[in-house]
Scaffold this motif. Sequence first.
Motif, PDB file in Angstrom:
ATOM      1  N   ARG A 436       0.828  -1.215   0.000  1.00 43.97           N
ATOM      2  CA  ARG A 436       0.000   0.000   0.000  1.00 43.97           C
ATOM      3  C   ARG A 436       0.858   1.260   0.000  1.00 43.97           C
ATOM      4  O   ARG A 436       0.492   2.273  -0.597  1.00 43.97           O
ATOM      5  CB  ARG A 436      -0.941  -0.019   1.212  1.00 43.97           C
ATOM      6  N   TRP A 437       2.025   1.205   0.671  1.00 42.27           N
ATOM      7  CA  TRP A 437       2.932   2.362   0.659  1.00 42.27           C
ATOM      8  C   TRP A 437       3.402   2.635  -0.765  1.00 42.27           C
ATOM      9  O   TRP A 437       3.415   3.786  -1.223  1.00 42.27           O
ATOM     10  CB  TRP A 437       4.132   2.084   1.567  1.00 42.27           C
ATOM     11  N   ARG A 440       0.649   4.242  -2.910  1.00 43.19           N
ATOM     12  CA  ARG A 440       0.459   5.669  -2.628  1.00 43.19           C
ATOM     13  C   ARG A 440       1.638   6.482  -3.154  1.00 43.19           C
ATOM     14  O   ARG A 440       1.458   7.575  -3.704  1.00 43.19           O
ATOM     15  CB  ARG A 440       0.284   5.881  -1.122  1.00 43.19           C
ATOM     16  N   TYR A 508       4.414   8.770   2.860  1.00 42.20           N
ATOM     17  CA  TYR A 508       3.318   8.024   2.238  1.00 42.20           C
ATOM     18  C   TYR A 508       2.755   6.937   3.159  1.00 42.20           C
ATOM     19  O   TYR A 508       2.070   6.033   2.700  1.00 42.20           O
ATOM     20  CB  TYR A 508       3.796   7.405   0.914  1.00 42.20           C
ATOM     21  N   ASN A 509       3.062   7.045   4.459  1.00 41.91           N
ATOM     22  CA  ASN A 509       2.481   6.099   5.409  1.00 41.91           C
ATOM     23  C   ASN A 509       1.011   6.402   5.637  1.00 41.91           C
ATOM     24  O   ASN A 509       0.553   7.538   5.439  1.00 41.91           O
ATOM     25  CB  ASN A 509       3.227   6.156   6.748  1.00 41.91           C
ATOM     26  N   PHE A 510       0.270   5.406   6.115  1.00 37.76           N
ATOM     27  CA  PHE A 510      -1.161   5.576   6.364  1.00 37.76           C
ATOM     28  C   PHE A 510      -1.449   5.947   7.811  1.00 37.76           C
ATOM     29  O   PHE A 510      -2.577   6.235   8.162  1.00 37.76           O
ATOM     30  CB  PHE A 510      -1.919   4.293   5.997  1.00 37.76           C
ATOM     31  N   ALA A 511      -0.466   5.872   8.678  1.00 38.21           N
ATOM     32  CA  ALA A 511      -0.694   6.219  10.082  1.00 38.21           C
ATOM     33  C   ALA A 511       0.565   6.826  10.663  1.00 38.21           C
ATOM     34  O   ALA A 511       1.646   6.617  10.174  1.00 38.21           O
ATOM     35  CB  ALA A 511      -1.076   4.973  10.875  1.00 38.21           C
TER      36      ALA A 511
END
Length: 511
Positions: A436-437, A440, A508-511
């Motif tokens: 996912r990284w 993105r 580009y991390n999600f958290a």
Amino acid sequence: MANKCKRGILISKTPYEKRIAIMEDGELAELVVEGVSSNRVLGNIYKGVVQKVLPALKAAFIDIGLEKAGFLHQEDAMDRNELLRREYGDDDDEGDASKEISIDEILQEGQEIMVQVVKEPISTKGARLTTHLSFAGRFLVCMPGTNFVGVSKRERDPVKRREFKKVVRRLKGRDVGYIVRTNGLNESEFEINKQMRELESKWEQTKYNFETMPPETCIYEESDSIEQTVREYFGDNTDYVYIDNRDEYFALRDYLKVLSPDKLDKVKLWSSSESLFEYFKIENDYARSLQRQVPLPRGGNLVIEQTEALVSIDVNTGPKVHGKDQGKIILETNLDACHEIAKQLRLRDVGGLIIIDFIDMETDEDREAVYQEFRKAIRRDKAPISPAPISQFGLMEVTRKRVRVNLMTEKTECCPVCNGSGRIATLESTLGMIDRWLARAHTKGRLREVTLVVSAPVIDVLCKDLNRMFNYLEYKHNIKISLVEDEYAHINQFWMYDKNNEDITDLYNFA
């Protein structure tokens, strides 16, 4: 009775920590541990500045110069006389109930105010503050700003209580109240008067400091932990005080020459080659007080979990609990747990809401027996503690007042890998996060090349079956990936670097 136990105090100091153990009847009862970097503020008085007033919360935040603003509840900002009457009131104390007013009628933002720390800051919370100042002595507690006089609840004779109050009122200064502590019930008028003068002198100096020192500074510093411990616990039932540090030994003797010169002979410098704590066989208790699981005598155990909201304690049986004596074994294990839980609450200085999950019992009689045993086990605890009867689900709710930072917070820190959850992502989850990284980064950053730093197990999976997973990621996201192994990385960790070798993981991390 709880106050008849034989007591000892052990004090050990090294270049990296200070440990104080309270022994009762030969067993470890309480433990204070401080690192050399500990910045204790409990009992300190500050010249604070009102930062924000929140009537809806009935509270205000006060800047006292620490990292986080202190919290002042409305009740701690109001007139203290009625609160004292409720707590220590006697027949000869009369007064109308205080009319409650809003905190914004008491405080305004920017106002300078004198406040005292009653709870150490912990985790994300700032220090708990009060405007109800107090100076504790061995025999008395001095309370500026009130003329209230109270006597320890341990003295139940109303005639003696009135006599104590009459003496204190005659000796005390103006606009200063007092509570006669349990240790002062047998002291002479001379000693009471002597301590009054000492405490009132501290108050006068604090008032002067408030007028002359800048805002957001400490204007009165409480005694260190050794002096506080001696003040609170060194009584007629104390048999010994051992100290293994020469400087602290002489400092304590100087302190006792003023406080209790008749007890100097009980203070000894520990000179044996064997460690003080090892000799008294309390190192194992200290080690257990930092562990999640604590064994019980009959093979069961406690599992103690601390969360932000509460502390949960789960009581478990041993491996073999079957047959016709099952109910008896469960009851005995729960009874054993009562005493170990009471011990651990004191050792760890656990505070706030505590939920105890006892092993399920079949009868109300057994539940009541365990409840009464727990009440008996906590009698020696000096902290205010209130247990509720065991519910039909086998749960007991307990509240206990926390004052200082508890042992777990003082001597451990949050795990940087799991961030305190106790669990980490699986290998498959880590691969999903990397996928996912990259998605993105490709969409938002238009990256064409990246260096991926991961642990050996992640590289093994990526390169398995002729680089099948690795080739899939490069092809899917149209990004050239260079793999680098970090032998210290955990399986749920990864870092990304661009072609200039700059860390872009968080971009580009999600958290």
